[in-house]
Write an enzyme that holds these catalytic residues in place. Structure first.
Site, PDB file in Angstrom:
ATOM      1  CE  LYS A  89      69.359  19.459  45.006  1.00 27.18           C
ATOM      2  NZ  LYS A  89      69.554  18.885  46.453  1.00 27.18           N
ATOM      3  CE1 TYR A 133      69.504  24.216  45.004  1.00 27.67           C
ATOM      4  CE2 TYR A 133      68.187  24.786  43.332  1.00 27.67           C
ATOM      5  CZ  TYR A 133      68.483  24.151  44.563  1.00 27.67           C
ATOM      6  OH  TYR A 133      67.484  23.130  44.905  1.00 27.67           O
ATOM      7  CB  THR A 161      65.334  21.082  42.464  1.00 26.07           C
ATOM      8  OG1 THR A 161      64.689  22.282  41.993  1.00 26.07           O
ATOM      9  CG2 THR A 161      66.792  20.747  42.017  1.00 26.07           C
ATOM     10  CG  ASP A 162      61.077  22.243  39.396  1.00 24.19           C
ATOM     11  OD1 ASP A 162      61.918  22.729  40.090  1.00 24.19           O
ATOM     12  OD2 ASP A 162      60.027  22.653  39.164  1.00 24.19           O
ATOM     13  CD  GLU A 163      65.643  26.204  40.467  1.00 23.36           C
ATOM     14  OE1 GLU A 163      66.783  26.685  40.351  1.00 23.36           O
ATOM     15  OE2 GLU A 163      64.936  26.761  41.357  1.00 23.36           O
ATOM     16  N   PRO A 187      59.599  43.008  46.559  1.00 22.56           N
ATOM     17  CG  PRO A 187      61.666  42.093  47.082  1.00 22.56           C
ATOM     18  CD  PRO A 187      60.468  42.482  47.519  1.00 22.56           C
ATOM     19  NE  ARG A 237      66.883  34.281  40.875  1.00 21.35           N
ATOM     20  CZ  ARG A 237      66.015  33.160  41.644  1.00 21.35           C
ATOM     21  NH1 ARG A 237      65.409  32.146  41.027  1.00 21.35           N
ATOM     22  NH2 ARG A 237      65.685  33.122  43.172  1.00 21.35           N
TER      23      ARG A 237
HETATM   24  P1  NAD Z   1      67.030  24.747  53.111  1.00 21.06           P
HETATM   25  O1  NAD Z   1      68.204  25.606  52.809  1.00 21.06           O
HETATM   26  O2  NAD Z   1      65.707  25.413  53.680  1.00 21.06           O
HETATM   27  O3  NAD Z   1      67.601  23.901  54.326  1.00 21.06           O
HETATM   28  C1  NAD Z   1      68.754  23.178  54.006  1.00 21.06           C
HETATM   29  C2  NAD Z   1      69.404  22.487  55.256  1.00 21.06           C
HETATM   30  O4  NAD Z   1      70.662  21.680  55.017  1.00 21.06           O
HETATM   31  C3  NAD Z   1      69.636  23.454  56.504  1.00 21.06           C
HETATM   32  O5  NAD Z   1      69.237  23.048  57.794  1.00 21.06           O
HETATM   33  C4  NAD Z   1      71.118  23.429  56.368  1.00 21.06           C
HETATM   34  O6  NAD Z   1      71.714  23.639  57.506  1.00 21.06           O
HETATM   35  C5  NAD Z   1      71.477  22.136  55.931  1.00 21.06           C
HETATM   36  N1  NAD Z   1      72.986  21.996  55.315  1.00 21.06           N
HETATM   37  C6  NAD Z   1      73.375  22.810  54.465  1.00 21.06           C
HETATM   38  N2  NAD Z   1      74.629  22.423  54.209  1.00 21.06           N
HETATM   39  C7  NAD Z   1      74.808  21.321  54.694  1.00 21.06           C
HETATM   40  C8  NAD Z   1      75.914  20.178  54.970  1.00 21.06           C
HETATM   41  N3  NAD Z   1      77.089  20.491  54.290  1.00 21.06           N
HETATM   42  N4  NAD Z   1      75.725  19.233  55.769  1.00 21.06           N
HETATM   43  C9  NAD Z   1      74.863  19.103  56.466  1.00 21.06           C
HETATM   44  N5  NAD Z   1      73.681  19.947  56.416  1.00 21.06           N
HETATM   45  C10 NAD Z   1      73.774  21.039  55.602  1.00 21.06           C
HETATM   46  O7  NAD Z   1      66.781  24.034  52.034  1.00 21.06           O
HETATM   47  P2  NAD Z   1      65.110  23.233  51.739  1.00 21.06           P
HETATM   48  O8  NAD Z   1      64.485  24.415  51.287  1.00 21.06           O
HETATM   49  O9  NAD Z   1      64.359  22.993  52.870  1.00 21.06           O
HETATM   50  O10 NAD Z   1      65.554  22.167  50.583  1.00 21.06           O
HETATM   51  C11 NAD Z   1      65.870  20.928  51.017  1.00 21.06           C
HETATM   52  C12 NAD Z   1      66.159  20.034  49.801  1.00 21.06           C
HETATM   53  O11 NAD Z   1      65.178  19.894  48.887  1.00 21.06           O
HETATM   54  C13 NAD Z   1      67.533  20.532  49.038  1.00 21.06           C
HETATM   55  O12 NAD Z   1      68.255  19.558  48.647  1.00 21.06           O
HETATM   56  C14 NAD Z   1      66.636  21.510  48.090  1.00 21.06           C
HETATM   57  O13 NAD Z   1      67.543  21.232  46.789  1.00 21.06           O
HETATM   58  C15 NAD Z   1      65.475  20.582  47.610  1.00 21.06           C
HETATM   59  N6  NAD Z   1      64.413  21.203  46.915  1.00 21.06           N
HETATM   60  C16 NAD Z   1      63.909  22.355  47.556  1.00 21.06           C
HETATM   61  C17 NAD Z   1      62.659  22.977  47.075  1.00 21.06           C
HETATM   62  C18 NAD Z   1      62.265  24.116  47.453  1.00 21.06           C
HETATM   63  O14 NAD Z   1      61.267  24.591  46.969  1.00 21.06           O
HETATM   64  N7  NAD Z   1      62.700  24.887  48.630  1.00 21.06           N
HETATM   65  C19 NAD Z   1      62.136  22.137  45.938  1.00 21.06           C
HETATM   66  C20 NAD Z   1      62.549  20.839  45.277  1.00 21.06           C
HETATM   67  C21 NAD Z   1      63.698  20.520  46.028  1.00 21.06           C
HETATM   68  O1  DAU Z   2      62.038  24.698  41.637  1.00 21.63           O
HETATM   69  C1  DAU Z   2      62.487  24.330  42.960  1.00 21.63           C
HETATM   70  C2  DAU Z   2      63.124  25.336  43.411  1.00 21.63           C
HETATM   71  O2  DAU Z   2      62.428  26.291  43.942  1.00 21.63           O
HETATM   72  C3  DAU Z   2      64.348  24.843  44.729  1.00 21.63           C
HETATM   73  O3  DAU Z   2      65.073  23.748  43.940  1.00 21.63           O
HETATM   74  C4  DAU Z   2      64.993  25.765  45.266  1.00 21.63           C
HETATM   75  O4  DAU Z   2      65.898  25.175  46.264  1.00 21.63           O
HETATM   76  C5  DAU Z   2      63.970  26.762  45.754  1.00 21.63           C
HETATM   77  O5  DAU Z   2      64.863  27.985  46.273  1.00 21.63           O
HETATM   78  C6  DAU Z   2      63.192  27.374  44.550  1.00 21.63           C
HETATM   79  O6  DAU Z   2      63.874  28.168  43.543  1.00 21.63           O
HETATM   80  P1  DAU Z   2      63.348  29.486  43.182  1.00 21.63           P
HETATM   81  O7  DAU Z   2      64.461  30.216  42.607  1.00 21.63           O
HETATM   82  O8  DAU Z   2      62.503  29.043  42.070  1.00 21.63           O
HETATM   83  O9  DAU Z   2      62.626  30.092  44.301  1.00 21.63           O
HETATM   84  P2  DAU Z   2      62.665  31.692  44.899  1.00 21.63           P
HETATM   85  O10 DAU Z   2      61.755  31.530  46.038  1.00 21.63           O
HETATM   86  O11 DAU Z   2      63.892  32.289  45.213  1.00 21.63           O
HETATM   87  O12 DAU Z   2      62.007  32.300  43.696  1.00 21.63           O
HETATM   88  C7  DAU Z   2      60.691  31.968  43.307  1.00 21.63           C
HETATM   89  C8  DAU Z   2      60.553  33.097  41.983  1.00 21.63           C
HETATM   90  O13 DAU Z   2      60.290  34.417  42.608  1.00 21.63           O
HETATM   91  C9  DAU Z   2      61.725  33.145  40.999  1.00 21.63           C
HETATM   92  O14 DAU Z   2      60.994  33.341  39.701  1.00 21.63           O
HETATM   93  C10 DAU Z   2      62.429  34.411  41.362  1.00 21.63           C
HETATM   94  C11 DAU Z   2      61.246  35.327  41.981  1.00 21.63           C
HETATM   95  N1  DAU Z   2      61.797  36.249  43.121  1.00 21.63           N
HETATM   96  C12 DAU Z   2      62.279  35.749  43.962  1.00 21.63           C
HETATM   97  C13 DAU Z   2      62.699  36.416  45.150  1.00 21.63           C
HETATM   98  C14 DAU Z   2      63.549  36.007  46.147  1.00 21.63           C
HETATM   99  C15 DAU Z   2      61.184  37.458  43.058  1.00 21.63           C
HETATM  100  O15 DAU Z   2      60.607  37.906  41.923  1.00 21.63           O
HETATM  101  N2  DAU Z   2      61.691  38.413  43.959  1.00 21.63           N
HETATM  102  C16 DAU Z   2      62.325  37.929  45.064  1.00 21.63           C
HETATM  103  O16 DAU Z   2      62.838  38.777  45.697  1.00 21.63           O
END
Ligand code: NAD
Ligand code: DAU
Length: 355
Positions: free
Chosen positions: A162, A158, A132-134, A213, A290
């Site tokens: 990562k 988190y 992730t970029d985080e 929210p 947050r």
């Molecule tokens: P998600 O939470 O939707 O899915 C995660 C999956 O991993 C789930 O199916 C869960 O059951 C499985 N899992 C969790 N723990 C496990 C374990 N110990 N063993 C096997 N499986 C397990 O997450 P996502 O949003 O699909 O993200 C996938 C990957 O991409 C993550 O590594 C996340 O850090 C990265 N990522 C996500 C985003 C985003 O915006 N969602 C952006 C950049 C990177």
């Molecule tokens: O940047 C990549 C990341 O993006 C991934 O690595 C994470 O797995 C993914 O969950 C996501 O993280 P964020 O914290 O950016 O995503 P989230 O959707 O939780 O929140 C996006 C933004 O919106 C963040 O600034 C918090 C805000 N937010 C989120 C929720 C859930 C709100 O304002 N209200 C909310 O209820």
């Protein structure tokens, strides 16, 4: 075969569906099925012999070693993780277990497997770690976007977990020569996104007549990428990425959260007007921020474009419209993921936030 971990989650399931639709090799899909894993995302693959689903933990070294020995994959793609920042603030333990210890154990199992490969199989093998970029921390308004050279400055449990996993992956390349690739992507959105994250939560709450929210002042910036574009970037990195390199992935779509929420409301006003009249925007509520909330993320995606010729296919406008339509057409999926555990989480995260 390829081995995909976390392939029942949001990005993993999109990846598996796209990969098989594009005629890629068979997939062994290892997923623990935590609250975020959902086999319904993969329903269209029922009866497809090119998809083998295994419920299990990436930290279960014996299971992973068995799967590697049996299926002899030419690549392992690690999507499995705990992924929600707010959950990591409430309960960081599982983030350390899966993202740090789990990745370590996966690396050990993969190292043992790769160590025994010979010739072309050894040469061609890859471990692709999805990150992730985080990990780069938070940007000030005028800072340049994150490049692959930015320092790691994670701010939440988190992102720290990562970052730790990325360091382990890097170390396994440097120390043991393991053929790894790491991708650092910005915020994804699209089908099968669990409605605890901003965009799907806003769609689902809006349709249910609930408050929307927005944390703090809603001016935090994220860089949004349609999930299908993330999947195509991963395919490209797997195909041609240079060993040991990291690739930032993003869509050049920086937007403040409030604008995202307003855009979702505008699309819903057009596609599914409120029964009682008025705009969904009336449901927007500003709530307590947050803790440690990162102010801005932005990805400089020039390296992947220059070296691998990858560019996103969707603009934010096309991607968000597709996404809102998908949620409108998949009410059953939405209803089923809102289980008791989901309602419990909503209560934990939002009940104590003052409006
Ligand atoms: P998600 O939470 O939707 O899915 C995660 C999956 O991993 C789930 O199916 C869960 O059951 C499985 N899992 C969790 N723990 C496990 C374990 N110990 N063993 C096997 N499986 C397990 O997450 P996502 O949003 O699909 O993200 C996938 C990957 O991409 C993550 O590594 C996340 O850090 C990265 N990522 C996500 C985003 C985003 O915006 N969602 C952006 C950049 C990177
Ligand atoms: O940047 C990549 C990341 O993006 C991934 O690595 C994470 O797995 C993914 O969950 C996501 O993280 P964020 O914290 O950016 O995503 P989230 O959707 O939780 O929140 C996006 C933004 O919106 C963040 O600034 C918090 C805000 N937010 C989120 C929720 C859930 C709100 O304002 N209200 C909310 O209820």
């Amino acid at each position: 075969m390829i081995l995909v971990t976390g392939g029942a989650g949001f990005i993993g399931s999109n990846f598996v569906l796209d990969w098989l639709a594009a005629g890629g090799e068979g997939v062994v899909n290892l997923d623990k099925l935590t609250y975020a894993g959902n086999l319904e995302n993969l329903r269209s693959l029922e009866g497809n012999s090119r998809h083998v689903f295994v419920q299990g933990d990436i930290g279960d070294q014996q299971l992973v070693r068995q799967l590697l020995a049996r299926h002899r994959p030419r690549a392992v793609l690690n999507f499995a993780a705990e992924s929600h920042v707010d959950r990591s603030i409430h309960a960081p333990g599982t983030f350390i277990e899966t993202n740090v210890v789990g990745t370590f154990r996966l690396l050990e199992a993969v190292r043992a497997y790769w160590g025994e490969l010979k010739g072309g199989e050894r040469e061609g093998f890859r471990l692709l770690h999805v990150s992730t970029d985080e990990v780069y921390g938070s940007l000030a308004p005028k800072d340049p976007a994150f490049t692959e050279q930015n320092k790691y400055e994670p701010n939440s449990p988190y992102s720290a977990s990562k970052a730790a996993s990325d360091h382990l992956v890097r170390a396994y390349h440097h120390t043991y020569g393991l053929p790894v690739l790491t991708t650092n992507c910005s915020n994804n959105y699209g089908p099968y996104h669990f409605p605890e994250k901003l965009i799907p939560l806003m769609i689902v709450n809006a349709l249910a007549g609930k408050p929307l929210p927005v944390y703090g002042d809603g001016q935090q910036i994220r860089d949004w990428l349609y999930v299908g574009d993330h999947c195509s970037a991963i395919r490209r990195v797997l195909e041609a990425g240079r060993l040991g390199e990291t690739y930032n992935i993003g869509g050049w779509n920086e937007k403040p959260n409030l604008e995202i929420v307003q855009t979702v409301c505008n699309l819903l006003d057009e596609l599914k007007p409120r029964a009682g009249g008025g705009s969904y925007r009336e449901q927007i509520t500003f709530v307590t921020d947050r803790p440690g909330h990162d102010r801005r993320y932005a990805i400089d995606a020039r390296k992947i474009e220059r070296e691998l010729g990858w560019k996103p296919a969707e603009t934010f406008e096309t991607g968000i419209r597709k996404t809102v339509r998908w949620y409108l057409e998949h009410g059953d999926w939405v209803q089923r993921v809102q289980s008791g555990a989901y309602r419990e989480w909503m209560n934990t995260n939002y009940a104590a936030r003052a409006a």
